[in-house]
Design an enzyme around this catalytic site. Structure first.
Site, PDB file in Angstrom:
ATOM      1  N   ASP A  76     -30.623   5.316 108.994  1.00  0.00           N
ATOM      2  CA  ASP A  76     -30.006   4.066 109.453  1.00  0.00           C
ATOM      3  C   ASP A  76     -31.105   3.226 110.078  1.00  0.00           C
ATOM      4  OD1 ASP A  76     -27.246   3.948 108.906  1.00  0.00           O
ATOM      5  OD2 ASP A  76     -26.787   5.343 110.511  1.00  0.00           O
ATOM      6  N   ARG A  84     -34.493   3.105 113.796  1.00  0.00           N
ATOM      7  CA  ARG A  84     -34.820   4.451 114.251  1.00  0.00           C
ATOM      8  C   ARG A  84     -36.305   4.626 114.570  1.00  0.00           C
ATOM      9  NH1 ARG A  84     -29.732   5.142 115.603  1.00  0.00           N
ATOM     10  NH2 ARG A  84     -28.335   5.473 113.839  1.00  0.00           N
ATOM     11  N   ARG A 151     -25.329  -6.919 115.076  1.00  0.00           N
ATOM     12  CA  ARG A 151     -25.670  -6.285 113.798  1.00  0.00           C
ATOM     13  C   ARG A 151     -25.144  -7.122 112.631  1.00  0.00           C
ATOM     14  NH1 ARG A 151     -23.118  -0.470 114.288  1.00  0.00           N
ATOM     15  NH2 ARG A 151     -24.211  -0.101 112.314  1.00  0.00           N
ATOM     16  N   LYS A 181     -21.970  -2.029 104.441  1.00  0.00           N
ATOM     17  CA  LYS A 181     -21.067  -1.324 105.356  1.00  0.00           C
ATOM     18  C   LYS A 181     -20.519  -2.313 106.392  1.00  0.00           C
ATOM     19  CE  LYS A 181     -24.852   0.235 108.355  1.00  0.00           C
ATOM     20  NZ  LYS A 181     -25.666   1.359 108.820  1.00  0.00           N
ATOM     21  N   HIS A 182     -19.343  -2.080 106.970  1.00  0.00           N
ATOM     22  CA  HIS A 182     -18.475  -0.925 106.827  1.00  0.00           C
ATOM     23  C   HIS A 182     -17.185  -1.432 106.182  1.00  0.00           C
ATOM     24  CE1 HIS A 182     -21.161  -0.320 110.274  1.00  0.00           C
ATOM     25  NE2 HIS A 182     -21.169   0.960 109.951  1.00  0.00           N
ATOM     26  N   HIS A 194     -17.393   5.777 116.818  1.00  0.00           N
ATOM     27  CA  HIS A 194     -18.142   6.947 117.262  1.00  0.00           C
ATOM     28  C   HIS A 194     -17.342   7.743 118.287  1.00  0.00           C
ATOM     29  CE1 HIS A 194     -21.377   4.345 115.695  1.00  0.00           C
ATOM     30  NE2 HIS A 194     -21.984   5.469 115.416  1.00  0.00           N
ATOM     31  N   ASP A 263     -18.630   7.493 106.119  1.00  0.00           N
ATOM     32  CA  ASP A 263     -19.373   7.418 107.363  1.00  0.00           C
ATOM     33  C   ASP A 263     -19.435   8.844 107.930  1.00  0.00           C
ATOM     34  OD1 ASP A 263     -20.787   6.396 109.494  1.00  0.00           O
ATOM     35  OD2 ASP A 263     -19.346   4.814 109.954  1.00  0.00           O
TER      36      ASP A 263
END
Length: 356
Positions: A76, A84, A151, A181-182, A194, A263
């Site tokens: 990601d 990351r 985002r 996504k999503h 999450h 996901d």
């Protein structure tokens, strides 16, 4: 049906199973190797905890490929909050909202910047042995979802489509596929999948007329899609990634023909489907091609031991699907990339936006 032993002994290491999982740390442990070698495994996803510096990252991706030479290595790596790898040469990527704001003043320059962002993102990852990033985010910025927020490119679905297409072009210049996504949209739901099960109570017509527009507009330029762990109760009682109805709309009404990822099945938003094996079966039965299980080695082991092995025909289909995302052109090594004029120009554009 093929057994695990028969697959490994046959040398068919370029077969892609329907499971993508992660590794524990900076280097492979024996338990990582065991999971990577499993015939149900088709991909590995990396996280910030797997990164110390570029030299270590390249050693890790080489070690993964030593075990499975053709495995799909993913991350990601969108930009902004979700990047990351952030130092030791990696360019700081802007949040997608920065590109949306640029579009409001200069759409042509925004398109150019989105393409540059895609190229820098993909070429740097590929230089380190990574094949694929789960980007771009196609969610609309309704102003209510903290987990999406900046985002998102924009509130306007046409702007999202325009900028995502430009970013996808940049990815493709570096030989990388993309993932929208999503699906069909996470931007209207206030919950964070999450940690909870988000709900979007709008009608199907409302969602298709707004949030799902980029999926139709991007058409054949979308390589893959990741559905949301969001429940849309006026359409289906299950989250989109477990919903045959939602995935049928994606394939039939929106004419999507690429790969569908679940996901992360370890997220709370997936808990409605039961234990980890039940979640994977529900996602695959609904129409997903590959399921992700992250940040939970015990659940990964449970899934690999509990999910049935694929038949030869199912393995062939899965291999063709997942294999379509593997880069077909060689990557530039890091030093060669730094000297490439296109990369230098693209990086200067990206750095200017990221600093604003």
């Amino acid at each position: 049906m093929l057994s695990a032993k028969s697959i490994l002994l046959s040398g068919k290491r370029n077969s892609y199973g329907p499971v993508m999982l992660d590794v524990i740390g900076l280097r492979l442990l024996e338990e990582d190797i065991r999971r990577i070698r499993h015939p149900l495994t088709g991909g590995v996803i990396l996280f910030a905890r797997n990164y110390q510096n570029r030299e270590q990252l390249m050693a890790l991706t080489r070690a993964i490929r030593k075990e499975r030479p053709d495995i799909l290595i993913a991350v990601d790596h969108e930009g902004g909050r979700v990047q990351r790898f952030r130092f030791d040469g990696f360019t700081r990527l802007p949040p997608m909202r920065a590109l949306g704001k640029l579009w409001e003043n200069d759409p042509i320059e925004a398109s150019r910047a989105a393409t540059a962002t895609g190229y820098v993102l993909a070429s740097e990852l590929r230089a380190c042995g990574i094949d694929f990033s789960f980007t771009p985010v196609l969610d609309l910025d309704h102003g209510v979802s903290a987990v999406i927020g900046d985002r998102s490119f924009h509130r306007n679905p046409d702007v999202v489509t325009f900028l995502a297409k430009s970013l996808n072009y940049g990815l493709s210049l570096a030989g990388m596929a993309n993932c929208g996504k999503h699906y069909p949209g996470h931007g209207y739901a206030t919950g964070d999948s999450h940690t909870e099960i988000p709900v979007d109570d709008r009608s199907l017509d409302d969602i298709l007329s707004e949030d799902a527009v980029p999926y139709r507009g991007l058409g054949m330029s979308l390589s893959s899609v990741m559905p949301a762990h969001v429940i849309y109760p006026k359409v289906d009682a299950m989250p989109a990634g477990f919903s045959e109805k939602w995935l049928s709309i994606l394939k039939n009404d929106l004419e999507f023909e690429g790969v569908i990822f679940s996901d992360d099945l370890s997220m709370e938003g997936a808990s409605v489907a039961g234990d980890i094996v039940s979640r994977a079966k529900a996602a695959l039965d609904a129409g997903c091609d590959m399921v992700l299980v992250c940040n939970s080695p015990a659940r990964a082991d449970e899934l690999l031991s509990g999910l049935p092995l694929l038949s030869e025909e199912a393995m062939r289909i899965c291999t063709a699907k997942i294999g379509s995302l593997v880069p077909k052109t060689p990557a530039l090594d890091w030093d060669t990339l730094q000297a490439e004029k296109r990369y230098q120009r693209a990086r200067s554009i990206v750095e200017a936006i990221a600093q604003d």
